[in-house]
Design a protein around this motif. Structure first.
Motif, PDB file in Angstrom:
ATOM      1  N   MET A   1      -7.337   7.394   9.500  1.00 16.91           N
ATOM      2  CA  MET A   1      -6.112   7.062   8.774  1.00 16.91           C
ATOM      3  C   MET A   1      -6.197   7.560   7.335  1.00 16.91           C
ATOM      4  O   MET A   1      -5.223   8.090   6.787  1.00 16.91           O
TER       5      MET A   1
ATOM      6  N   TRP B   1      -5.358  10.014  13.668  1.00 19.16           N
ATOM      7  CA  TRP B   1      -5.339   8.635  14.177  1.00 19.16           C
ATOM      8  C   TRP B   1      -4.972   8.637  15.659  1.00 19.16           C
ATOM      9  O   TRP B   1      -5.637   8.007  16.475  1.00 19.16           O
TER      10      TRP B   1
ATOM     11  N   PRO C   1     -14.101   6.330  13.666  1.00 17.35           N
ATOM     12  CA  PRO C   1     -13.380   5.098  13.382  1.00 17.35           C
ATOM     13  C   PRO C   1     -11.961   5.361  12.867  1.00 17.35           C
ATOM     14  O   PRO C   1     -11.709   6.335  12.169  1.00 17.35           O
ATOM     15  N   LEU C   2     -11.075   4.437  13.214  1.00 15.57           N
ATOM     16  CA  LEU C   2      -9.666   4.607  12.863  1.00 15.57           C
ATOM     17  C   LEU C   2      -9.452   4.581  11.353  1.00 15.57           C
ATOM     18  O   LEU C   2      -8.580   5.269  10.831  1.00 15.57           O
ATOM     19  N   GLU C   3     -10.256   3.789  10.646  1.00 14.62           N
ATOM     20  CA  GLU C   3     -10.088   3.675   9.203  1.00 14.62           C
ATOM     21  C   GLU C   3     -10.195   5.057   8.543  1.00 14.62           C
ATOM     22  O   GLU C   3      -9.345   5.449   7.738  1.00 14.62           O
ATOM     23  N   ASP C   4     -11.254   5.796   8.943  1.00 15.30           N
ATOM     24  CA  ASP C   4     -11.465   7.098   8.332  1.00 15.30           C
ATOM     25  C   ASP C   4     -10.397   8.097   8.764  1.00 15.30           C
ATOM     26  O   ASP C   4      -9.949   8.937   7.969  1.00 15.30           O
TER      27      ASP C   4
ATOM     28  N   LEU D   1     -21.133  10.987   7.130  1.00 19.56           N
ATOM     29  CA  LEU D   1     -19.864  10.429   6.667  1.00 19.56           C
ATOM     30  C   LEU D   1     -19.279  11.281   5.550  1.00 19.56           C
ATOM     31  O   LEU D   1     -18.090  11.628   5.551  1.00 19.56           O
TER      32      LEU D   1
ATOM     33  N   ALA E   1      -7.789  10.029  17.686  1.00 19.36           N
ATOM     34  CA  ALA E   1      -8.905   9.080  17.751  1.00 19.36           C
ATOM     35  C   ALA E   1      -8.603   7.980  18.759  1.00 19.36           C
ATOM     36  O   ALA E   1      -9.464   7.574  19.542  1.00 19.36           O
TER      37      ALA E   1
ATOM     38  N   GLY F   1     -27.392  -0.394  17.488  1.00 16.71           N
ATOM     39  CA  GLY F   1     -26.160  -1.110  17.202  1.00 16.71           C
ATOM     40  C   GLY F   1     -25.656  -0.832  15.791  1.00 16.71           C
ATOM     41  O   GLY F   1     -24.451  -0.740  15.547  1.00 16.71           O
ATOM     42  N   ARG F   2     -26.593  -0.694  14.870  1.00 18.64           N
ATOM     43  CA  ARG F   2     -26.221  -0.561  13.463  1.00 18.64           C
ATOM     44  C   ARG F   2     -25.638   0.816  13.162  1.00 18.64           C
ATOM     45  O   ARG F   2     -24.718   0.949  12.364  1.00 18.64           O
ATOM     46  N   PHE F   3     -26.190   1.865  13.756  1.00 21.19           N
ATOM     47  CA  PHE F   3     -25.825   3.217  13.329  1.00 21.19           C
ATOM     48  C   PHE F   3     -25.178   4.082  14.405  1.00 21.19           C
ATOM     49  O   PHE F   3     -24.390   4.965  14.091  1.00 21.19           O
TER      50      PHE F   3
ATOM     51  N   ARG G   1     -18.510   8.061  17.778  1.00 19.26           N
ATOM     52  CA  ARG G   1     -17.080   7.812  17.797  1.00 19.26           C
ATOM     53  C   ARG G   1     -16.512   8.024  16.406  1.00 19.26           C
ATOM     54  O   ARG G   1     -17.232   8.073  15.432  1.00 19.26           O
TER      55      ARG G   1
ATOM     56  N   SER H   1     -22.884   4.246  16.692  1.00 24.73           N
ATOM     57  CA  SER H   1     -21.475   4.572  16.891  1.00 24.73           C
ATOM     58  C   SER H   1     -20.946   5.492  15.794  1.00 24.73           C
ATOM     59  O   SER H   1     -19.948   6.181  15.981  1.00 24.73           O
ATOM     60  N   GLN H   2     -21.616   5.519  14.636  1.00 31.46           N
ATOM     61  CA  GLN H   2     -21.180   6.443  13.590  1.00 31.46           C
ATOM     62  C   GLN H   2     -21.366   7.887  14.014  1.00 31.46           C
ATOM     63  O   GLN H   2     -20.776   8.793  13.437  1.00 31.46           O
TER      64      GLN H   2
END
Lengths: 778, 778
Positions: free
Chosen positions: A690, A332, A685-688, A190, A335, A675-677, A683, A679-680
Motif C-alpha cells: 500500500m 496491493w 505484506p499489504l502495508e508495504d 526491506l 499481493a 516465525g520471526r523472519f 510473502r 515470512s519477510q
C-alpha cells in the motif's frame, strides 16, 4: 592415517597451486586482450569500452607496463574497497548477500578458533591418553594431530567438562551471530524492496491450473474469473503459449548462424578459397558442398518453418496452456491475489507471485495437479537412490586411498608407494581429488531432477537443487567419508544399529578423519577458489569465439560470457565448510584455521568476481536466506548429536546428560527465527504494498499501467519479433452483472482518467527489469 | 495369557453390563421426571415443553404405560430414522460429521473382516506351527486364539504371501474409502457454508499483537492501520478488554446467588424456621448467622465491587489488550485480511479468522510473540514427559494383571487366584479397568496444557488437546500395552535397539496381545458406550439441582445440562480402535468382529445422543476432518511398519521387500489428499466469499452491517449489562490523507446510502449465532 608432515606437504602443494593460479590470474588480467574475460561486468554496464586503438598494435593485446606486474595482488584491496550499499547498487542484493555468507563464516569461526585454541588445545594436549590409545586400537591408525584432539583425553576424565562448556559457548555464539545476520539481511531486503523501481512482476500474479471450460477459451475464462472475483483490482492478463518447439527452432537457427559467420569470416580472410563443408552430422561425412551457400539456405528454410510454427502457436487454441499471468491495478491487488485461495478446489486457479520475466521457466507452466504430485514422488525416490547409491563408488575409491589398504590390494606397487614423497602426495592429495571428480558430474543431474519436479522459476529451481545437493554432500561427502573411510564394512552394520548407537559410531570416527578433511578443505576450498578467479574455461571459450565468430563489436559483446553465481552448486559447498567447522570445533580444533583461511580467501575472491565479472540472470532479493540459515542450523544440530555420541563412548554418561538440552534449544531457536523472519522472505505484506502504491499514485498520477505491462510476460521467442495479437480486453462492467453497479460506475471513472493519459509511459518493462538493481518483489 | 474361555467370560460380563445399562436407560428415559436429562436438545430448541400437569400427580413423575417398557429398544430405529440433511439442520455439521467417523469405521472394517475371515483365518488355522511354538517359547504364553493368528504360520512359509497380498488389499481399500469420505465431507462442508445465514464472524478478523504506539490508544492505532491498508473494505473494530477479574467476580456472584436460592427455598418449605449458616469456609465454621440475610448482603457487596471493576476496565487504557476484532464491509475483505500478511514484521498485526463469538477463548488473546514461543517449547517438553513417564505406573499395574507374575509376586494369594471364576475375572476384566481409571484423569491435564499454549478459540483448544491425547494413547495404551505387557524389562532394551529392530520387537509381541485388546475393546468400547447413553452423572446432578435450586421454569431450564461431544477425548479414542483394527486385520483377524460391533453400537448410540441430548457449544463446520484423516493414515502406517517387523521375524526376508513400497505409497497418498482437500477446511476462498457477498448485496441492498456487527464481539460479561461506551468511529476519509481522494469520494457516497437505511436491521448478532445451524466460516 596422515601424519603432521603429510599435512604439511599437502598444505605446501595446495598453497603452491593456489599461488600459481593467482599469479596466472595477475598476469592474464592485465592483458588488454583478456579484458572482456576478467571485467565483463563493466562492459555490460556500459562503463568500460574495448581498449582504444590509440597505442601500438602490440599494446592492444599485451600489457608491457612492468610496474603493474609488481603489484599483482592489488586486486585484493580493490575488491574490499567498494562499500556495501554501492555493491548492492552495482551487482544486486543476491550477490551482496551471497558474499555475506562467507563473512558469516568468518564471524562465527574467528572467535571460535581463538577460544578453542586458548582452551581446548591445552586441555587436549595435556590429556596424555595418547600412548594408551596407540596400544589399545591397533586396527585404527592415529596420528600426531590426535594429540591436539579430544582423542587425547582419557575416557571418563573430568577434562571433558571443558568440552561440554565450550560446546554450549560455541552454540550460543553461533546462534547469536545467526540471529543478528538474519535480522541484518531482512533489513537489507526491506530497504532494497522499498527503494526498488516499478517492475512488471510487482503487479503480476502467475495463475496455474486454469480449469477447462467448454464455452470459453483460456483467456476469456481467466478474464471473467478475475473480473468477478477481483473486480476493483484486475487489470489485464497474458496467456501462456506452448512455444517450446519454437524456442528449440530459435536455438538451432542461432547455431546455424554461428556456422555461417564462421565460414564467412574464413572466406574473408582467404578470399581465394571458398570454404566447403559436408552435409552429414557435425560436418563429418556426406556430400561436400559450399559452406556459405549451404548454411544460408538452411537458415532460410528454418526461418520459413519458424514463421509457420509461430503462426500456428498464435492461432491454435490448443497451443495455449492453462496458465496465465494476471496483472492488477495496484501492488496491493496483486499481493492479495498471490496470498489468497481463489477457489474451493485447491487444485485449480493456483496463484503465486509471478517470477520476474527473466526468471520464468516456461517449460513447466502447465503441469496438472495429479501429474505434479506423481513427479514429486518419483523424484523423491530418485533422490533417495542417488544419495544412497552414489556411496558405493566413493567408498571403493576412498578405500584405495587408504595407503595400507592399497598396499595390500596391489602389492607390486609397494616400492613406489613407500617412496616418501609419493606417499605424501597420494595420502594428501588423492582422496580430495577423487571426491571432486565425482562431484563435478552431479549438479547437472540434480538440476534436471528439479526441472522434472515442475518448479516454475529459475530461482526456485536453483534453491531446490541446492537443497538436494546439500543432502547429497551431507550423506556422501561428510557421513560417507567418515564411515566408509575407517572401514567399508561398517556401512552395513551402521544400518542395523540403534538410534543411540549411530552417533556413537560416527562420533568415534570423527577425530580420526580430521586429517582427511583438512586436505579436503585445502583442495576443494583453497585451490578451488583460486581456480575460480582464474576463469580458465571462459577464457579459452572467449578466445575461441573471438578468433572464429566475432566480426562486429556486437558479436564481441555476445562472445563475452560473464557467468553468474551458481547458487545450486556453491551454496551447499559452503554449508559443508560450516558443518566441518562446527563438528570439529569441539573435537579437533586444529582444523579450524584451515576453515577460517578458506572463508577469508573465498570472501575476497567472490567479492572481486561479483564486482568485476558475474552478471546475475535474475534478482530474487535474497529470498534464499532462510535456506542458508536453516542449513547452518542443521549443521549445528548434527555437530551436537555427533558430539553427544562421541562423549558417550568416552564413558562420560553423566556429563552427556548435560548436553541433551543443547539440540532441543537449538531446534527451538530455529523455529523461533522461522516465525520471526521467514515470512519477510516469502510473502509481501499489504502495508508495504500500500505504501508503494500510494507513493506512486502521488508521484505519477498519470501512469498508464496497462500499456506498461502489456508485453512484460510474453514468451521470449515472441518478443519484438512480430506484432503480437493480444486478446481484446473484455469490458468488465458489461460482462459481470453480479458486481454491484455503484462500484462499477466509480471504477469506470477512474479507468477513464488513466486511459486519457496513455501517452505518459515512463519506461518499458524491459528497461525496468534490466537496468538498475531489481529484486523479485519490489 | 487368556484362553478362549477367558475371552468368553469377559465377553459375557461386558455384554451383561452393556445390557444392564441399556435396560436402565430404557426405564429411566420413559419417566417424565427424567425427560429433561434424556431429551434436553428438544427443550433447548423450544420444541418440547415440561410434561403437562393434565394427568395425575404420579403420572407427572413416573410413566405407568406398560406397553412402552416392552419396546425398550425402540430408540434404536428412531435414532436411525432422521435423514442426514435434517440431522445437519438439527444438530449442526460438526455433530453430523462426527458420527460419520463411526460410519467410516464400519465402511472400512466390514469388508476387511469378511475378507480376512474368508482368506486369512483358513490360511492361519491350517498352518500348524502351534505345537512347535508352544515348545520353543516357554517363557511367553500362547493361547488357542493364536491358532487363528499369524503365529500359527511357520517361519519362512510361503503362506505368508497371502498375508502380504491381503496387506496390500486392505491398504488400498482403506485409502479408497478415506479418499471418498474426504471428498464427501468436503462437499458437505461446502454446501453447509454456502447455505449458511449471515454471521458476524464471516465479516470479522481477529488481529493480535497490535504493536504499542506512543501517541495513540490501541483502538485508534487499529483504526488508522486498517483505514490505510484496507481502505475500501475496513468497516469497524472492537477492542478487547482484559475482563478476566470481572469474569471471576461474575462466577462468584452466581454461586452466591445459588446459595441464596437454596436457603430461600428451604425457608419457604419450613416458614417457621429461618435457616442459618456459618461465615467461614464452605459454611463449616465461624459465627452462626441468618443465611438469607448473610447471602443477600454478600451479593450486594459483590455487586458494588463488580460495578466498580466494570467501570475500571472500561475506562483504564491499561485494561485494553493489544488485540482487536476488526470487521470489514464484505466477506471478501475479511477473507483477504485473514489470509494475508499485514506488516513486514511477522510478529505484529497477526490476522486470523475470528472464531465465532461463542468460540472465543478470551483469556489467551494478548500473549506476546516471544512468550508464545516459550510457552510452546515448555508445553512440548511437558507433553514429552507426560507421554513417556505415564508409562511407569501402567507398566507396573499391567504386570500385576499378568496372573503368573501375580502369583510369583504375592504367593499367599495363590489359592484365591487359582479359583477358576476369579481367575477369569481378573484376567478378563482387570487390565482394562485399570487402564480406564488412569485415562479418566488425563484429559483435564491435557486441556490445561493446551490453554497454556495460548490458542484463542475453544475449537482449536479441543483439536490440539485431541492431538496430544492421540499421541498419549498411541505411546501408552497401544505401544505401552504391547511392550511392557510381555515383559517390563523390554522397555529399556527397546530404547537401545536399532530402527529396524523396533518394529521387530513390537511386531513379534502383537499376536500375543490380541486377547488383551479384545477385552479392552469390550470394556472401553462396548460398556463405555452403553454408559454414555445412560448419562448417570448428568442425571444425578439434574435431580440434585431440581430439588434444591429450582424455583421457576427458567431455573429448571438452567439446571438442565445437555452436555456436548467432548471432541478432545472421544476422537483419539476412536482412533485407537482404527489403529487396533488396522494392526490386527492381517495378524489376528479374530479381533475384527469386536471392533465392528463397537463401531456399529457407538454409531447408534451417538446418533441418538446427538439427536436428543447434546447441545454443541460452537460450530466449526467440520474443520476437524483433516485431523481425523491424518490420524487414520498414521494408524495405517504404524500397522504397516509393525507388519514389516513381524514378517522379518518370520524369516521371510524376500517377502518383506515386497512390503516396502506400501508405507511409501501410503505417505504419498496422505500428501496427495492434503494438497487436494485440506485448504478447503482451513481457508476461505475468495470466489465463494464474492458469491455470498454479491448475493447478499442483491437480496438485501439496504443492510446496515455496522449496526449488525456493533456488539458481536463484546466480552460476554459486558453483554446486555450496561450501555457499552464504544470508541468514536474516526472519519477515515479525513484522517488518512494517503488514501487517494477519488476512492474516498466514492466510498463516502456508498456509506451514505448504507447509513440512511440504518433502520433496516434484519437480525441481531446473538440471534444469528444461536438460532439455526451455523459453522465457523459460512
Amino acid at each position: 592415517m596422515a601424519t603432521l608432515s603429510d599435512i604439511a606437504v599437502s598444505a605446501a602443494i595446495n598453497c603452491l597451486s593456489a599461488i600459481l593460479f593467482l599469479v596466472a590470474f595477475a598476469i592474464l588480467r592485465l592483458q588488454p586482450v583478456n579484458d572482456r574475460v576478467y571485467f565483463p561486468k563493466w562492459y555490460l554496464k556500459g562503463i568500460r569500452d574495448s581498449p582504444t586503438s590509440s597505442g601500438t598494435f602490440v599494446k592492444k593485446f599485451v600489457n608491457l607496463d612492468v610496474k603493474m606486474y609488481l603489484k599483482f595482488l592489488n586486486w585484493m584491496p580493490a575488491a574490499l574497497r567498494m562499500p556495501e550499499p554501492e555493491l548492492i547498487q552495482h551487482a544486486g542484493l543476491d550477490s551482496a548477500v551471497y558474499i555475506r555468507i562467507y563473512l558469516l563464516g568468518l564471524k562465527i569461526f574467528c572467535p571460535i578458533t581463538l577460544l578453542s585454541f586458548a582452551v581446548l588445545v591445552p586441555v587436549n594436549y595435556s590429556g596424555e591418553n595418547f600412548e594408551e590409545m596407540k596400544t589399545n586400537m591397533k586396527d585404527l591408525t592415529y596420528s600426531d594431530i590426535d594429540k591436539l584432539s579430544i582423542s587425547n583425553v582419557a575416557p571418563g576424565s573430568s577434562r571433558l567438562y571443558a568440552h561440554i562448556v565450550m560446546a554450549y559457548v560455541f552454540t550460543i555464539w553461533t546462534c547469536y551471530i545467526l540471529y543478528n545476520e538474519y535480522m541484518i539481511v531482512a533489513k537489507m531486503r526491506l530497504h532494497f524492496i522499498a527503494n526498488e523501481r516499478r517492475r512488471p512482476d510487482q503487479f503480476t500474479v502467475l495463475v496455474r491450473n486454469v480449469p477447462p471450460d467448454a464455452d470459453e477459451s483460456v483467456g476469456e475464462h481467466v478474464e471473467h474469473f478475475f473480473c468477478v472475483n477481483h473486480p476493483d483490482h484486475y487489470l489485464s492478463h497474458q496467456v501462456v503459449y506452448n512455444a517450446n518447439t519454437l524456442a528449440d527452432m530459435v536455438l538451432v537457427k542461432k547455431s546455424l548462424q554461428n556456422w555461417l559467420t564462421y565460414y564467412t569470416n574464413k572466406f574473408e580472410r582467404h578470399p581465394n578459397k571458398r570454404p566447403t563443408t559436408k552435409t552429414g552430422l557435425w560436418g563429418l561425412w556426406g556430400k561436400n558442398v559450399d559452406a556459405i551457400d549451404f548454411y544460408t539456405e538452411q537458415i532460410e528454410t528454418l526461418s520459413k518453418e519458424e514463421e509457420a510454427e509461430r503462426e500456428r502457436v498464435l492461432n491454435d487454441p490448443n497451443a495455449i496452456m492453462p496458465a496465465a499471468f494476471v496483472s492488477f491495478r495496484s501492488r496491493w491487488g496483486a499481493a492479495v491475489c498471490a496470498q489468497t485461495d481463489q477457489s474451493h478446489n485447491p487444485t485449480v486457479w493456483l496463484t503465486q507471485w509471478a517470477p520476474e520475466p527473466r526468471d520464468v521457466y516456461w517449460d513447466n507452466l502447465a503441469i496438472p495437479y495429479v501429474e505434479l504430485k506423481v513427479r514429486r514422488l518419483l523424484m523423491a525416490i530418485a533422490l533417495f537412490g542417488l544419495t544412497f547409491c552414489f556411496m558405493v563408488p566413493i567408498a571403493f575409491v576412498q578405500t584405495l586411498a587408504n595407503l595400507e589398504g592399497l598396499q595390500k590390494a596391489v602389492p607390486f606397487l609397494r616400492p613406489l608407494i613407500e617412496m616418501g614423497s609419493v606417499k605424501s602426495i597420494i595420502q594428501g592429495y588423492l582422496p580430495g581429488i577423487i571426491l571432486k571428480i565425482f562431484l563435478i558430474l552431479l549438479p547437472t543431474i540434480i538440476m534436471i531432477m528439479s526441472k522434472i519436479e515442475g518448479f516454475t522459476a529459475l530461482s526456485t529451481l536453483e534453491t531446490h537443487s541446492a537443497e538436494k545437493y546439500h543432502l547429497f554432500l551431507l550423506v556422501n561427502v561428510f557421513l560417507g567419508s567418515i564411515i566408509t573411510g575407517t572401514a567399508l564394512q561398517q556401512l552395513k552394520e551402521f544400518m542395523q544399529q540403534s538410534p543411540t548407537e549411530i552417533p556413537k559410531t560416527v562420533g568415534v570416527s570423527i577425530p580420526m578423519k580430521a586429517t582427511f578433511f583438512i586436505t579436503y578443505v585445502m583442495v576443494d576450498g583453497w585451490s578451488g577458489v583460486a581456480a575460480e578467479i582464474l576463469r580458465l574455461v571462459p577464457l579459452i571459450v572467449f578466445h575461441l569465439k573471438n578468433a572464429f565468430l566475432v566480426k562486429t563489436e556486437k558479436d564481441r559483446e555476445e562472445a563475452m560470457d560473464a557467468g553468474s553465481l551458481t547458487w545450486a552448486v556453491s551454496e551447499p559447498r559452503i554449508q559443508l565448510y560450516f558443518l566441518l567447522g562446527l563438528v570439529y570445533c569441539t573435537v579437533t580444533p586444529i582444523l579450524l584455521p584451515f576453515i577460517v583461511v578458506f572463508f577469508a580467501f573465498a570472501y575476497l575472491v567472490f567479492r572481486h568476481q561479483i564486482i568485476n565479472v558475474y552478471d546475475q540472470k535474475y534478482e530474487s532479493g535474497a529470498t534464499f536466506w532462510p535456506d542458508v540459515h536453516r542449513q547452518i542450523i542443521i549443521g549445528l544440530m548434527i555437530s551436537q548429536f555427533l558430539f553427544l555420541g562421541l562423549l558417550n563412548t568416552k564413558r562420560a554418561t553423566n556429563a552427556t546428560y548435560l548436553l541433551i538440552p543443547l539440540p532441543i534449544l537449538t531446534f527451538w531457536f530455529f523455529r523461533f527465527c522461522k516465525g520471526r523472519f521467514e515470512s519477510q522472505f516469502k510473502r509481501f505484506p499489504l502495508e508495504d504494498a500500500m505504501k508503494k502504491d500510494t507513493l506512486e499514485r502521488a508521484t505519477e498520477p498519470n501512469l498508464n499501467l496497462k500499456l506498461y505491462l502489456q508485453d512484460a510476460y510474453v514468451h521470449p521467442v515472441f518478443k519484438g519479433s512480430i506484432e503480437f495479437e493480444r486478446p481484446r480486453v473484455v469490458d468488465e462492467e458489461e460482462n459481470s452483472p453480479l458486481v454491484a453497479t455503484k462500484r462499477s460506475i466509480h471504477r469506470e471513472g477512474k479507468q477513464g482518467i488513466q486511459e486519457d493519459s496513455s501517452e505518459d509511459i515512463m519506461e518499458t518493462p524491459e528497461g525496468g527489469s534490466k537496468a538498475g538493481p531489481s529484486s523479485r518483489k519490489w
